[in-house]
Scaffold this active site. Sequence first.
Site, PDB file in Angstrom:
ATOM      1  NE  ARG A 130       5.466 -15.504   5.994  1.00  0.00           N
ATOM      2  CZ  ARG A 130       4.870 -14.347   6.217  1.00  0.00           C
ATOM      3  NH1 ARG A 130       5.466 -13.227   5.889  1.00  0.00           N
ATOM      4  NH2 ARG A 130       3.679 -14.309   6.750  1.00  0.00           N
TER       5      ARG A 130
ATOM      6  CG  ASP B 232       4.376  -1.772  -0.160  1.00  0.00           C
ATOM      7  OD1 ASP B 232       3.276  -1.913   0.414  1.00  0.00           O
ATOM      8  OD2 ASP B 232       5.382  -2.468   0.123  1.00  0.00           O
TER       9      ASP B 232
HETATM   10  C1  LIG Z   1      -0.708  -5.798   5.156  1.00  0.00           C
HETATM   11  S1  LIG Z   1      -0.219  -4.755   3.817  1.00  0.00           S
HETATM   12  C2  LIG Z   1      -1.486  -3.485   3.925  1.00  0.00           C
HETATM   13  C3  LIG Z   1      -1.958  -3.025   2.574  1.00  0.00           C
HETATM   14  C4  LIG Z   1      -3.089  -1.992   2.611  1.00  0.00           C
HETATM   15  N1  LIG Z   1      -2.651  -0.752   3.194  1.00  0.00           N
HETATM   16  C5  LIG Z   1      -4.288  -2.531   3.333  1.00  0.00           C
HETATM   17  O1  LIG Z   1      -4.597  -2.097   4.447  1.00  0.00           O
HETATM   18  O2  LIG Z   1      -4.951  -3.418   2.782  1.00  0.00           O
HETATM   19  C6  LIG Z   1       1.210  -3.941   4.529  1.00  0.00           C
HETATM   20  C7  LIG Z   1       2.131  -3.336   3.489  1.00  0.00           C
HETATM   21  O3  LIG Z   1       3.046  -2.471   4.158  1.00  0.00           O
HETATM   22  C8  LIG Z   1       4.281  -2.546   3.491  1.00  0.00           C
HETATM   23  N2  LIG Z   1       5.359  -2.096   4.380  1.00  0.00           N
HETATM   24  C9  LIG Z   1       5.901  -2.749   5.430  1.00  0.00           C
HETATM   25  N3  LIG Z   1       6.905  -2.037   5.955  1.00  0.00           N
HETATM   26  C10 LIG Z   1       6.997  -0.892   5.227  1.00  0.00           C
HETATM   27  C11 LIG Z   1       7.858   0.230   5.279  1.00  0.00           C
HETATM   28  N4  LIG Z   1       8.819   0.346   6.199  1.00  0.00           N
HETATM   29  N5  LIG Z   1       7.668   1.207   4.365  1.00  0.00           N
HETATM   30  C12 LIG Z   1       6.696   1.111   3.431  1.00  0.00           C
HETATM   31  N6  LIG Z   1       5.861   0.066   3.329  1.00  0.00           N
HETATM   32  C13 LIG Z   1       6.013  -0.934   4.223  1.00  0.00           C
HETATM   33  C14 LIG Z   1       4.404  -4.022   3.122  1.00  0.00           C
HETATM   34  O4  LIG Z   1       5.325  -4.221   2.063  1.00  0.00           O
HETATM   35  C15 LIG Z   1       2.967  -4.384   2.774  1.00  0.00           C
HETATM   36  O5  LIG Z   1       2.729  -4.349   1.385  1.00  0.00           O
END
Ligand SMILES: C[S@@+](CC[C@H](N)C(=O)[O-])C[C@H]1O[C@@H](n2cnc3c(N)ncnc32)[C@H](O)[C@@H]1O
Length: 280
Positions: free
Chosen positions: A40, A150
């Site tokens: 990545r 996010d």
């Molecule tokens: C796999 S996506 C899930 C999206 C949605 N909630 C779903 O279930 O389809 C995970 C998201 O969590 C966000 N994320 C990861 N660490 C985070 C943090 N410390 N604070 C806020 N968001 C975070 C990532 O940027 C990503 O967009």
Amino acid sequence: MLAIHQESLSSSDFERIAAYVFCRAGLRLTDNKRSMVEGRLRHRLKALKLATFEAYTDYVFGPQGQLESVYLVESLTTHKTHFFREQQHFDYLRQHYLPLWVDRPNNASRTLKVWSAGCSTGEEAYSLAMLLLEWNQYHQKIKFEVYATDISRAVVVKAVNGLYREAEVSDVPLALRQKYFLRSVANTNVVKMGPELQSCVSFGTLNLLNDHYTLPGRFDIIFCRNVLIYFDRPTEEKVINQLCRKLKPQGHLFLGHSESITGLNVPLDTLGATTYKLKG
Ligand SMILES: C[S@@+](CC[C@H](N)C(=O)[O-])C[C@H]1O[C@@H](n2cnc3c(N)ncnc32)[C@H](O)[C@@H]1O
């Protein structure tokens, strides 16, 4: 030239990167993720014209690295999502939660506050808004607000723009697409969230690891799905407790399909798989 970008990531550079993303975003990178990290980040070396991962880590953690550290976290976070993902939570809201909400006399004058925490590119938040708009068409109307946040600015920008490829909206029933989406005349492969839908959702950036969440007030419903899975257990416990402090009495928390509160010290009662209610 060939040697450039073929360089591999040493364990000491991997450990520096893993320690940083854990501290900044809670992301847990075990040693078996080393080749994923290498893959990545290769495009970042290319973009910065750096020959080795060592030069990259020196740069990103050096005095000029602040902006790059954002790209670093972006590159290693998973943003996979789709409309009406884990349909059972939307069914639960429609069949159980909202009928009870409208039955409570005090709620007539209240606003139902919903938060999609870790919203990625916005599909979850727009799905919640569509569910509520649909409810209002056929039942006693509910005033509502959907907030969505996010850690990643890039995904929030995409969410605010509300532009998706046709394939990305294929999970949305046709009747809803016709009602709430606009189709680009210039590019038939692009769909835009319509103004009614967009006006229901407020997007912003927020790191769930922060000690205080700068969102106004408390929420009736929090979706924090498929976010905690990347954290270790103490971080999960800390974040869930923080989310609980942002829930109103009777507030509901929804987690992702492979997340659970088992073994965590958190003030929640289990209503069903990955569906929880604030204790008390
Ligand atoms: C796999 S996506 C899930 C999206 C949605 N909630 C779903 O279930 O389809 C995970 C998201 O969590 C966000 N994320 C990861 N660490 C985070 C943090 N410390 N604070 C806020 N968001 C975070 C990532 O940027 C990503 O967009």
